[in-house]
Write a protein that holds these residues in place. Structure first.
Motif, PDB file in Angstrom:
ATOM      1  N   LYS A   1     -69.187 -28.209  14.210  1.00 51.41           N
ATOM      2  CA  LYS A   1     -70.502 -28.701  14.637  1.00 51.41           C
ATOM      3  C   LYS A   1     -71.616 -27.791  14.141  1.00 51.41           C
ATOM      4  CE  LYS A   1     -71.783 -27.933  18.918  1.00 51.41           C
ATOM      5  NZ  LYS A   1     -71.933 -28.054  20.389  1.00 51.41           N
TER       6      LYS A   1
ATOM      7  N   HIS B   1     -71.659 -35.618  20.921  1.00 55.30           N
ATOM      8  CA  HIS B   1     -71.406 -35.742  22.352  1.00 55.30           C
ATOM      9  C   HIS B   1     -71.672 -37.145  22.914  1.00 55.30           C
ATOM     10  CE1 HIS B   1     -71.066 -31.423  22.173  1.00 55.30           C
ATOM     11  NE2 HIS B   1     -70.671 -31.404  23.435  1.00 55.30           N
TER      12      HIS B   1
ATOM     13  N   HIS C   1     -62.127 -32.622  25.812  1.00 51.93           N
ATOM     14  CA  HIS C   1     -63.534 -32.764  25.455  1.00 51.93           C
ATOM     15  C   HIS C   1     -63.741 -32.537  23.956  1.00 51.93           C
ATOM     16  CE1 HIS C   1     -67.861 -32.686  25.865  1.00 51.93           C
ATOM     17  NE2 HIS C   1     -67.895 -31.495  25.304  1.00 51.93           N
ATOM     18  N   GLY C   2     -63.105 -31.518  23.425  1.00 50.17           N
ATOM     19  CA  GLY C   2     -63.252 -31.218  21.997  1.00 50.17           C
ATOM     20  C   GLY C   2     -62.717 -32.321  21.106  1.00 50.17           C
ATOM     21  N   GLN C   3     -61.665 -32.992  21.539  1.00 49.93           N
ATOM     22  CA  GLN C   3     -61.131 -34.106  20.767  1.00 49.93           C
ATOM     23  C   GLN C   3     -62.141 -35.260  20.743  1.00 49.93           C
ATOM     24  OE1 GLN C   3     -57.536 -34.465  23.173  1.00 49.93           O
ATOM     25  NE2 GLN C   3     -56.298 -33.988  21.349  1.00 49.93           N
TER      26      GLN C   3
END
Length: 179
Positions: free
Chosen positions: A3, A63, A80-82
């Motif tokens: 990111k 997000h 969450h990261g996936q």
């Protein structure tokens, strides 16, 4: 880490492309460098907008799409990261459709996320309409307009509500796992 390269540090993005294998093998030197660089990049964004009045929203890249995935599959089904990784690919896909990323740049983003062993698409169990519905109640909806963080080339991103919703719908339909 990916990111930070995409929203404001093209040089770091290129470094990640060259060193992802080392990172995945937990090479200590590569990890230290990547963590330090990521922290420095985040600190730059936060320092430029300490009161969250504008540009700090760049940290939300991926997000809005990711939260829609998490809501749709149930929190905890995906990390969450996936979800954010798939969301970054979806945002990049929309940017490609807008002409803000070349097909080659989009392919580089998708390939790097795959090399990090992260998903690049939303689960097939969610329809584009469901994703759109979940996105419509995201905290980044302002005055009824969905705002997204979208890359405009590698290493630069913008916060915008100015995009054709037909293109967003195409992204939501086509950026799901194959059925």
């Amino acid at each position: 880490m990916i990111k930070y390269g995409l929203i404001g540090d093209a040089e770091f993005f290129a470094w990640l492309e060259q060193n992802m294998d080392k990172l995945m093998q937990r090479d200590p030197q590569a990890l230290v460098y990547a963590i330090e660089r990521s922290c420095a990049d985040k600190a730059k964004v936060v320092a430029a907008d300490e009161r969250e009045a504008g540009s700090r929203a760049l940290l939300n890249f991926g997000h809005t799409f990711g939260h829609a995935i998490e809501t749709g599959v149930g929190y905890g089904a995906w990390l969450h990261g996936q979800a954010v990784a798939a969301g970054m690919c979806m945002a990049a896909d929309l940017s490609r459709r807008l002409g803000w990323l070349t097909p080659a740049e989009f392919a580089r983003i998708e390939k790097l996320i795959q090399r990090a062993q992260l998903p690049t698409r939303a689960p097939k169990t969610l329809s584009g309409a469901q994703l759109r519905e979940f996105m419509s109640v995201d905290k980044k909806v302002e005055a009824g307009r969905l705002r997204l963080v979208l890359p405009k080339g590698l290493g630069h991103a913008v916060i915008t509500a100015d995009f054709p919703h037909t293109l967003l719908n195409e992204t939501l339909e086509q950026c799901r796992e194959a059925t």
